[in-house]
Design a protein around this motif. Sequence first.
Motif, short mmCIF file in Angstrom:
data_model
loop_
_atom_site.label_atom_id
_atom_site.label_comp_id
_atom_site.label_asym_id
_atom_site.label_seq_id
_atom_site.Cartn_x
_atom_site.Cartn_y
_atom_site.Cartn_z
N VAL A 157 -3.00 7.47 0.86
CA VAL A 157 -2.67 6.25 1.60
C VAL A 157 -2.27 6.68 3.00
O VAL A 157 -1.29 7.40 3.18
N ASP A 158 -3.04 6.25 3.99
CA ASP A 158 -2.82 6.66 5.37
C ASP A 158 -1.80 5.74 6.02
O ASP A 158 -2.06 4.55 6.23
N VAL A 159 -0.63 6.29 6.35
CA VAL A 159 0.42 5.48 6.97
C VAL A 159 0.14 5.23 8.45
O VAL A 159 0.88 4.49 9.10
N ASN A 160 -0.93 5.83 9.00
CA ASN A 160 -1.28 5.62 10.40
C ASN A 160 -2.28 4.48 10.60
O ASN A 160 -2.73 4.25 11.72
N SER A 161 -2.63 3.79 9.53
CA SER A 161 -3.55 2.65 9.67
C SER A 161 -2.87 1.54 10.47
O SER A 161 -1.65 1.39 10.45
N PRO A 162 -3.66 0.76 11.21
CA PRO A 162 -3.07 -0.24 12.13
C PRO A 162 -2.10 -1.21 11.46
O PRO A 162 -1.09 -1.59 12.05
N GLU A 163 -2.38 -1.61 10.22
CA GLU A 163 -1.50 -2.59 9.58
C GLU A 163 -0.18 -1.99 9.11
O GLU A 163 0.73 -2.73 8.72
N GLY A 196 4.65 1.73 7.06
CA GLY A 196 4.23 2.91 6.31
C GLY A 196 5.14 4.11 6.52
O GLY A 196 5.44 4.49 7.66
N TYR A 197 5.57 4.72 5.42
CA TYR A 197 6.43 5.91 5.46
C TYR A 197 5.98 6.88 4.37
O TYR A 197 5.24 6.51 3.45
N ASN A 198 6.46 8.11 4.46
CA ASN A 198 6.16 9.14 3.47
C ASN A 198 7.44 9.61 2.79
O ASN A 198 8.55 9.36 3.30
N ASN A 199 7.28 10.30 1.70
CA ASN A 199 8.42 10.91 1.02
C ASN A 199 9.16 11.84 1.97
O ASN A 199 8.56 12.61 2.71
N TYR A 282 6.69 -1.15 -2.87
CA TYR A 282 8.05 -0.85 -2.44
C TYR A 282 8.52 -1.92 -1.46
O TYR A 282 7.72 -2.56 -0.77
N ALA A 283 9.82 -2.08 -1.40
CA ALA A 283 10.43 -3.04 -0.47
C ALA A 283 11.76 -2.48 0.00
O ALA A 283 12.50 -1.87 -0.78
N ILE A 304 4.54 3.42 0.73
CA ILE A 304 4.78 4.86 0.66
C ILE A 304 3.41 5.54 0.62
O ILE A 304 2.64 5.35 -0.31
N GLY A 305 3.12 6.32 1.67
CA GLY A 305 1.82 6.95 1.80
C GLY A 305 1.84 8.43 1.45
O GLY A 305 2.83 8.97 0.95
#
Length: 406
Positions: A157-163, A196-199, A282-283, A304-305
Amino acid sequence: MADEVKMLGLLFDHDQGYSSGEAVSGHVLIELSVPIQIKTIALYVSGCGRVGWFDGSRSQPSGAFNIVLTPFLSHCAEEKEYLCLSKTLLEATGNDDLSFEAGRHEIPFELELPQRPLVSSFSGKHGSVCYSVKAVLQRANHHDQHVCRELPIISHVDVNSPELVCPVSESSEKMIGCSIFASGPVSLKVNIERRGYNNGESVPIYAEIENCSSRLVMPKAAIYQIQTFKARGKTISYKQVVASVRGNHVPSGCSVTWNGKTLKIPPVSPSILNSDILRVEYALAVIVQIPGAKKLKVELPVVIGTTPYNGFGSCSLGVISRFSTGWFPLTVPDTPEAPPNYADVVSQEEFEQHCPPISPSQHSDELERQAAGHAFAYIHEFRFRPPPLYSEIDPNPVECQTVFSV
């Protein structure tokens, strides 16, 4: 005969997880006590999602005078296949089987996963997604022997996608009390820089809590994991807190601002959004606990990406514009630290050496000499004099900000 094959095993080249389009490689390990004849050694890769739970409903039995409701449990279950691959590693030709000498043998393998997206491996409350690799050893006049090992799959899951790089904001308000006994509203505004965030990342939270009620309220923030399972047209959800942080109390008639209060994301499964029977979402919630009333809560969806955030494409300027009323995305400690104690910095010996005691007769002469000379010539005399005592209690307190609603 069972002792002829002492060991049958599977070894992957790496165990960090595989994704769509990647090659699963490794070795099939065989250890023999005596020479044997083998017909085939084959490899099977499979993966599926399974969900299931018991759904309790109540039905009215027949009978005019029977009013007892009896429970009826139905099993809601669903299964979805995501992967099915096979490959023959070794196979006998004609009537001649393959001869293997006694000892240890390693048969390498490589099998490419399909390019289409796969659902990430997951184990939840009412379902799971599991992939496995099975090696099967076939011999004439013998039962098949096999070994199975779980295959970890990661759907990136790419957290850098525009949305996922644009800010998210939400606000809510709650009136405390009712009718003529209402004490005033409690309002909450929350903003985060992106979805979008990562662990391991820390989420900066920008929030404003205004307490116009007569009660002392407590704000806190939490990250929820929401597992959703679908089977036979029914849906069940399971929600749990994976991280939380508390704020300071907000007195009546006051407001508190979070200028980037951080909440760290623990190691959790990435979001699963591409399965029709199982979802993991997640929320981020900011909650204001109000004594004697239902809590006020604002929830912002987060993803979570699995790919690192590159810092580009973020709409962070939008965060500043949303908070142009006076609070900006600056990370400030909630509670200031006290300065170091003077005795820990300057010892008593140093103080006495540089500041010898002055007698009353010398005191007037010293003042006249300082008045006649330049001030900077005597600055060194104050280097070892203690500062005023530190206190967290302001000697000149200022009334807390009172918020008026228009």
